[in-house]
Design a protein around this motif. Structure first.
Motif: not given
Length: 715
Positions: A478-483, A693-698, A577-586, A598-605
């Motif tokens: 469901n994280l793709s909904t945030a994207l 569902l939340f969003l973070h940006r690097v 714009t560049r995006m991915a989901t939570e498992p990548v944001l490590q 820099e600038g990547w946006v992530f959908g997170t929980s």
């Protein structure tokens, strides 16, 4: 403290009794005040035991042994009468909880505190051993924590080297889990000072981890592991491991002396008044205040007519007492009574102890997911402390933590332990990946034990079939909904490209499908594959530019491969714009991608509570207690989860708390947490995932929390 009973005497040996601190099969311990105003813990032995010559001799030895010790970290005996009809002994009343209670309420102690604890207890044992005594029952329940340092108490089974025990032969004397191998093997030979050093090693391992080094279970099982197996020091901070390994040697001759332990730890043991973590001085202050409110002693009518009878032991230390609550021991040193919270401490009915309910934390604390597990343990412990500080609470909470190491087999064993522990009414976790969750849900289901997870995003279970499983976050699919929302409302992308990483499996497939079925801004979506066996994202990046894409979504779950994708896009000159989901944001993604992240946006929980005004108090407490600058992911979510469980317990009331009822109550509950609102769909019973569902940006090398996915850019 509990009120005196009708049969309790008002005075013992010139001491006015104020209340009961505890009772056991062999006697009662009272809070007492001398005619001079000093407080004491006064132990009275029941008459039937006093009639036994051997028992009375042992009690006399306890009094004489302790009275002859004057060390700073030992609790002095201030008066005693072993020859009375009901023998009694009075000791100083130490301000603070036992080590066992402190760790139960507030978790493992920091390394600095453990070093100070160990140095001072070793100093106490050095004096004990110099006097020719062996304590024989060094354990967390016999260590009291005061503002200036610990105190070692209870010499009920202490004896000089070479003495024979005043018990039947082949009886193990001590506390399983903390006794030495030579103690565990009854009749195996003399027990000397090295035995106390072994027990001290067990105590310090427990203080540092919250776990006994030889595990739990039946006394026989623990004793067997103590004699035949190596201690589990995996969770002990590395700085302490060499010394504790030496202390826990099976061969008594291989262990350091108490003086050597003291010398090894004394260099970094902290200063008086600054050795405890912040929560414990507050607890000591609360208990000190409660004792100060006790009534002044009234004179014993008998003393108005007759001169006071001198006790068998000196009271010369009486004026050095004056303190607050602690833990005292009954039964001649064979059993400990840990002072429970009473209604007078902030909740319940005055004079009655509050019920205590346990919540479990099923966590990966030593495997690859240990950072997430530790964050959830910290958040849960703060929630317990916050709940137990409420004046209007009807019960107290405790947290029971078990580590599965992120392994499915160990997760099954942890689940079995929680199921068997009938004091646990709900479990938070597993904190590890979906494999650990899948391994245990069926076991919790059979026991109707609620399982509340905040970080495992598996879609393998449904509330209709798996009643006990409460997933307080969206499934990863469901994280793709945030994207899609972000690309539509914020980036306004009409041409979106998806880099389909075939190494990702199902998650990648779901992201590609969602972005293709519901293209952002009702525009177009193109898909560009990267084979699972390839690490070359260059061709896909080139194809993105050829498609004139305004935004790119990496459809994968690997931080390493996500970083390869980010670098390839940067090298190709992509500026959208560049995006991915939570498992990548490590951390691996941020480190490997470097400036390309820099600038990547992530959908997170999960959220960053530092960006939530309502969480300011939580953030301040978290930083202060755990000494960190930033609150780790899923810490505040675990805090919310535990208080969600507490709300369910409170709703059931004291008469209706049981596991099956908790399952029903939690599913019908709504809880407004700091991170999100917890609620469940009335038809399906599933978590209302849009709330999570939340969003973070690097930015500047790290993730910056933007907010809830459908609120970003709208406030």
């Amino acid at each position: 403290m509990r009120p005196l009973k009708a049969g309790d005497p008002p005075f013992v040996g010139g001491y006015r009794l104020l209340g009961r601190l505890g009772s056991g099969g062999m006697g009662v311990v009272y809070l007492a005040r001398s005619t001079g105003g000093a407080l004491a813990a006064l132990k009275v032995i029941r008459a039937e035991y006093a009639a036994d010559h051997g028992f009375r001799a042992r009690f006399r030895r306890e009094a004489e042994a302790a009275e002859g010790l004057t060390g700073r970290w030992l609790v002095p005996v201030v008066a005693a009468d072993p020859g009375a009809g009901e023998p009694w002994l009075a000791t100083a009343f130490v301000p603070g909880p036992s080590l066992a209670e402190a760790v139960t309420l507030h978790g493992p102690l920091p390394v600095r505190t453990v070093r100070a604890l160990g140095a001072r207890l070793a100093e106490a044992l050095t004096e004990v051993h110099a006097a020719g005594l062996v304590h024989r029952d060094v354990k967390p329940g016999n260590v009291l924590l005061a503002l200036d340092g610990p105190r070692l108490i209870d010499f009920g089974i202490a004896r000089t080297g070479g003495d024979t025990a005043l018990t039947a032969s082949d009886v193990v004397i001590g506390s399983p889990g903390y006794l030495s191998p030579e103690q565990a093997r009854a009749g195996a030979g003399p027990v000397g000072p090295p035995s106390d050093v072994f027990s001290l090693g067990c105590v310090l391992a427990y203080a540092a981890t919250g776990r006994r080094p030889f595990g739990t279970g039946t006394p026989a099982a623990v004793v067997f592991r103590t004699v035949h197996e190596e201690p589990d020091l995996e969770a002990v901070p590395q700085a302490l491991v060499p010394l504790l390994t030496d202390c826990l040697a099976k061969d008594p001759a291989a262990r350091p002396t108490a003086r050597e332990v003291c010398e090894a730890l004394a260099g970094e043991s902290g200063q008086d008044g600054d050795w405890l973590p912040p929560a414990l001085p507050r607890l000591i202050a609360e208990r000190s205040a409660a004792v100060l409110a006790l009534p002044d002693p009234e004179p014993d009518p008998a003393t108005l007519l007759l001169p006071p009878e001198r006790p068998a032991l000196s009271r010369r230390r009486l004026l050095t007492l004056g303190s607050a609550a602690g833990v005292v021991v009954t039964g001649g040193g064979l059993a400990a009574w840990a002072a429970g919270r009473t209604g007078n401490s902030g909740g319940g009915t005055a004079g009655r102890p509050l019920p205590r309910y346990a919540v479990g934390l099923h966590a990966d604390l030593s495997g690859t997911g240990r950072a997430v597990g530790r964050a959830q343990e910290r958040g849960a412990r703060l929630a317990v402390a916050e709940f137990n500080s409420r004046a209007d609470r009807a019960f107290d909470l405790t947290l029971t933590v078990r580590d599965d190491g992120g392994q499915a087999k160990r997760a099954e064993a942890v689940a079995e332990k929680f199921v068997a522990d009938r004091t646990v009414y709900a479990v938070i976790g597993p904190t590890g990946d979906a494999s650990s969750t899948k391994a245990v849900v069926a076991r919790y289901e059979r026991a109707l034990l609620p399982l509340v997870t905040v970080s495992s995003g598996t879609d393998a279970f449904t509330a209709l079939l798996d009643r006990v499983f409460f997933q307080l976050r969206p499934e990863e699919g469901n994280l793709s909904t945030a994207l899609i929302y972000y690309l539509t409302d914020n980036a306004k992308s009409r041409r979106t490209a998806v880099i389909d990483d075939r190494a990702a499996g199902r998650l990648g497939w779901e992201i590609v499908k969602d972005l293709t079925d519901w293209p952002p801004s009702e525009g177009t979506t193109t898909s560009h594959e990267v084979p699972a066996a390839s690490a070359d994202f260059g061709p896909a990046a080139t194809a993105v530019l050829a498609a004139e894409a305004q935004a790119v979504v990496y459809a994968g779950d690997s931080p390493h491969r996500g970083a390869l994708c980010a670098r390839a896009l940067e090298q190709a000159g992509f500026k959208g714009t560049r995006m991915a989901t939570e498992p990548v944001l490590q951390s691996g993604f941020l480190t490997e991608a470097g400036a390309a992240a820099e600038g990547w946006v992530f959908g997170t929980s999960y959220v960053d509570p530092a960006r939530l005004p309502a969480a300011a108090r939580f953030v301040a407490s978290y930083r202060k207690r755990f000494g960190v600058r930033a609150v780790e992911p899923f810490a505040v979510e675990a805090y919310d989860a535990l208080l969600f469980v507490a709300q369910g317990l409170r709703a059931l009331g004291a008469a209706g708390v049981e596991r099956g009822a908790m399952v029903q109550r939690l599913r019908a509950s709504t809880y407004k947490g700091l991170a999100k609102t917890v609620r469940f769909d009335a038809a399906t019973g599933q978590f209302h995932w849009a709330d999570g569902l939340f969003l973070h940006r690097v930015e500047n090398g790290g993730p910056r929390f933007l907010g809830r996915y459908d609120k970003v850019g709208r406030t």
